[in-house]
Design a protein around this motif. Structure first.
Motif, mmCIF file in Angstrom:
data_model
loop_
_atom_site.group_PDB
_atom_site.id
_atom_site.type_symbol
_atom_site.label_atom_id
_atom_site.label_comp_id
_atom_site.label_asym_id
_atom_site.label_seq_id
_atom_site.Cartn_x
_atom_site.Cartn_y
_atom_site.Cartn_z
ATOM 1 N N ARG A 50 0.830 -1.201 0.000
ATOM 2 C CA ARG A 50 0.000 0.000 0.000
ATOM 3 C C ARG A 50 0.862 1.248 0.000
ATOM 4 N N GLU A 51 0.281 2.323 -0.506
ATOM 5 C CA GLU A 51 0.973 3.605 -0.533
ATOM 6 C C GLU A 51 0.757 4.355 0.773
ATOM 7 N N SER A 104 0.591 8.182 1.535
ATOM 8 C CA SER A 104 0.588 9.476 0.863
ATOM 9 C C SER A 104 1.293 10.503 1.730
ATOM 10 N N TYR A 129 5.972 2.920 0.564
ATOM 11 C CA TYR A 129 5.118 1.734 0.498
ATOM 12 C C TYR A 129 5.376 0.831 1.697
ATOM 13 N N ILE A 145 0.041 -1.948 -5.243
ATOM 14 C CA ILE A 145 0.578 -0.883 -6.083
ATOM 15 C C ILE A 145 0.949 -1.464 -7.440
ATOM 16 N N ARG A 165 11.158 4.524 -5.449
ATOM 17 C CA ARG A 165 10.271 3.803 -4.541
ATOM 18 C C ARG A 165 11.014 3.490 -3.254
#
Length: 704
Positions: free
Chosen positions: A156-157, A159, A172, A182, A243
């Motif tokens: 999952r991200e 934010s 992440y 993702i 990332r």
């Protein structure tokens, strides 16, 4: 030996960060990120404590408190009772109890044969290693069963730019029990393994290397993926990598990211020993290691292979052997001859490393400091006193580049992280050439493609190799800033196949600068009560500072000040000198006396100095009539302490008490005559009216 109690005085050296979909899973991730031998809440040593001991330790918080809470849950203590003892919110206590009860339930279930149990365990947050312990199998077995059942984490991200929608999130985290994932990006990408939490032996220097590696690879058009779990570091900033995965640096968690991202390669040489330890795991998962190969890493780290290499190259190293049992360790030491340097093979930062003088000391060491076993061998080497040197170099497998040779102020026997170091080293030309030659031969023979660090000792005018690390070291930032040689950027370009000869910095030893650089260790002894401040092969510093100048004394003066020392230029020195050091102490103490310092000393040292024409007042030892050395220290007249007495393992010993009292009173305390001699150089600089020069960092790199 430290007082482990937690209170208003900070003692932590770093921290980890974990993210997951629920508290239980996040907590277990955070524990895995600590990189101890524990991957869950079970701490076997605590099971030996009585209920009374558990209760007392819960009331008096220490660094194992979280595991003590779990131990209370394992014993069935009521949440209300633990809350009464600790004051911790019952919500957290119930969460910890929930993990313990889930573990108990899993033990009654068929494990690998029950896909539902495995799925539930992963959703709770249990690591594969924990499940292997619960179900009495292997971590590989758990992993294989999990993948076969399709149990892999989703990502999952996080934010981080809620108010800037044009900026895509780059953080992440993994979680089970969700299908949300993702999307994976294409293009050439490389995985950089971070260094995890800061602790003694592995610090922010490796984050420096990871960041510069990421920036260089991005300049080369390569997408960068970083795995790290330290919120304090620049490598975990949102704009460093394409990332960033906030995950523990364990086999399971790293391979999960690899399975998701399928990187074209991985770089392990910039994340310290943590990253290097994952090299074989990554290679086993068919991830190409960019830079120095796994075989070359193994050749440098496996003692027998490394000794065979040195013998083939006709390079000296101190005599030594590996011992897998207590009896073998004693036999090896007798055969080599005391003193010996002993260290476990499985620790960071020289932890539990010691110089042993005789058979009795070795027995005490083995029985008290380490566990010797087939999988936990102890390394025993002949201790060679001498000048210690250190080299960081870049190698392309054919040529090397050495920005500068560093020399330690303290002679061999003090951990390199705790030594004052300076460069360029003060060496005869022939020794300098030999150091360059040995570094080149080792780099080619291993072979190394990227960074390597080598530690040497010069004993009786002969050069011995102490250690070779096929990775970045803690001195890479120091050397890069001092010399202007971008070691990490060059190492990255070398890993991409470029040759040093075409990168603009030449090969061999980089031209010497008129600038002298000093690396000064910084300690946290005032916060870590109960720790003997005597320096040894076991690293104790928690940081370092850097100073530079065109004058040796000025550079040292800057370094002492930068390290937090109140620099005394006059006043009384308290000297307690060990018998082995008394003759050597005459030169430096007589010069300090000539410069106006008064000398106060314990009876034996005072008599020795007086017999050699150096006036000295006497302060009695602790068991003698007042005023004792401690009384004299507490009167506030002493400006500097010199204590070269052997490290005392018992707090009642004079040396220990003197050193601890000096630290607690904020009095500079030198534990070796080498450091005192460096202080003398700084005093001379001040006495001749010297003023430190003020230069920008760029000015350091402008050579004549």
């Amino acid at each position: 030996g430290a007082d482990r109690a937690l209170g208003t005085q900070m003692k932590a050296t770093g921290e980890t960060m974990a993210i997951d979909g629920n508290f239980k899973a996040a907590l277990l991730k955070a524990i895995r990120s600590l990189e101890t031998d524990t991957v869950g809440l079970c701490f076997p040593e605590l099971a030996q404590l009585t209920d009374t001991q558990i209760a007392r330790r819960l009331q008096e918080a220490d660094d194992q408190r979280l595991f003590l809470l779990a131990e209370a849950a394992y014993r069935g203590w009521a949440t209300e009772e633990v809350h009464r003892l600790t004051g911790i919110s019952t919500w957290f206590l119930d969460e910890i109890r929930g993990l313990v009860e889930a573990e108990r339930t899993l033990k009654t279930q068929p494990g690998l044969q029950d896909e539902a149990s495995l799925k539930k365990a992963k959703e709770i947050g249990f690591a594969d290693a924990t499940l292997a312990r619960i179900w009495d199998t292997t971590e590989d077995g758990i992993r294989e069963a999990r993948i076969e059942a399709g149990l892999v984490p989703a990502y999952r991200e996080v934010s981080v730019n809620a108010n800037r929608q044009e900026a895509a999130p780059a953080y992440y985290y993994s979680t089970y029990g969700t299908e949300k994932n993702i999307p994976c990006e294409g293009g050439k990408k490389v995985l950089i393994i971070g260094s995890g939490p800061i602790r003694i032996g592995q610090g922010i220097e490796f984050d420096y290397c990871n960041v510069h590696c990421a920036l260089e690879l991005k300049r080369q058009g390569i997408k960068v993926i970083i795995i790290n779990n330290n919120p304090e570091t620049v490598s975990t900033d949102f704009d460093i990598a394409h990332r960033l995965y906030f995950e523990p640096l364990t086999t399971e968690d790293v391979l999960n990211v690899v399975a998701r991202e399928k990187p074209d390669g991985a770089i392990v040489q910039f994340g310290g020993q943590t990253a290097l330890n994952l090299a074989a795991t990554l290679a086993g998962a068919l991830v190409p290691i960019w830079g120095t190969s796994v075989d070359a890493i193994d050749r440098a780290e496996d003692r027998e292979k490394f000794e065979a290499l040195l013998e083939r190259l006709n390079i000296r190293r101190p005599a030594g052997k590996t011992a897998h049992t207590r009896e073998a360790a004693l036999q090896v030491a007798e055969a080599i001859g005391y003193p010996v340097l002993v260290r476990p093979s499985y620790v960071l930062g020289g932890r539990a490393m010691a110089i042993i003088q005789n058979h009795q000391e070795l027995e005490e060491y083995i029985d008290g400091a380490v566990r010797v076993a087939r999988d936990k061998p102890v390394l025993i080497d002949k201790y060679l006193p001498g000048i210690e040197l250190e080299v960081d170099a870049v190698s392309d497998g054919k040529d090397i580049l050495i920005p500068s040779i560093m020399q330690h102020v303290e002679r061999a026997g003090v951990h390199s992280g705790d030594s004052i170091a300076f460069c360029p080293a003060n060496l005869p030309a022939e020794l300098e050439q030999e150091i360059v030659s040995i570094t080149h031969r080792l780099a080619v023979a291993l072979p190394v493609q990227g960074l390597l660090n080598i530690q040497y000792v010069v004993h009786k005018q002969q050069v011995y190799v102490l250690e070779v690390n096929p990775r970045a070291s803690r001195t890479v930032p120091f050397l890069s800033k001092l010399t202007g040689v971008p070691l990490v950027a060059l190492a990255c370009q070398v890993t991409l196949g470029r040759k040093l000869a075409g990168l603009g910095y030449g090969v061999g030893l980089y031209p010497k600068s008129p600038i002298i650089g000093v690396k000064m260790p910084v300690f946290s002894f005032a916060k870590l009560k109960g720790v003997d401040v005597f320096l040894s092969p076991e690293m104790k510093s928690t940081g370092e500072c850097m100073a530079a100048d065109t004058d040796w004394g000025a550079a040292l003066y800057k370094a002492f000040l930068a390290g937090g020392m109140s620099f005394p230029e006059e006043g009384t020195i308290l000297a307690t000198i060990a018998d082995r050091d008394k003759q050597e102490s005459l030169t430096v103490l007589s010069e300090l006396y000539r410069l106006g310092f008064r000398i106060c000393a314990t009876p034996g040292t005072a008599r020795f100095l007086q017999d050699h024409g150096i006036p000295a007042d006497t302060a009695n030892k602790l068991h003698q009539d007042p005023p004792t050395v401690i009384d004299v220290l507490r009167r506030g007249k002493i400006k500097l302490v010199v204590n070269t007495m052997t490290a005392g393992k018992q707090p009642q010993r004079d040396g220990f008490r003197i050193r601890r009292t000096a630290v607690e009173l904020g009095i500079p305390c030198f534990k070796s005559l080498d450091t005192l001699t460096a202080f003398l150089e700084a005093v001379r600089f001040r006495r001749r009216g010297g003023k430190p020069s003020l230069l920008s960092l760029a000015d350091y790199h402008v050579f004549d």
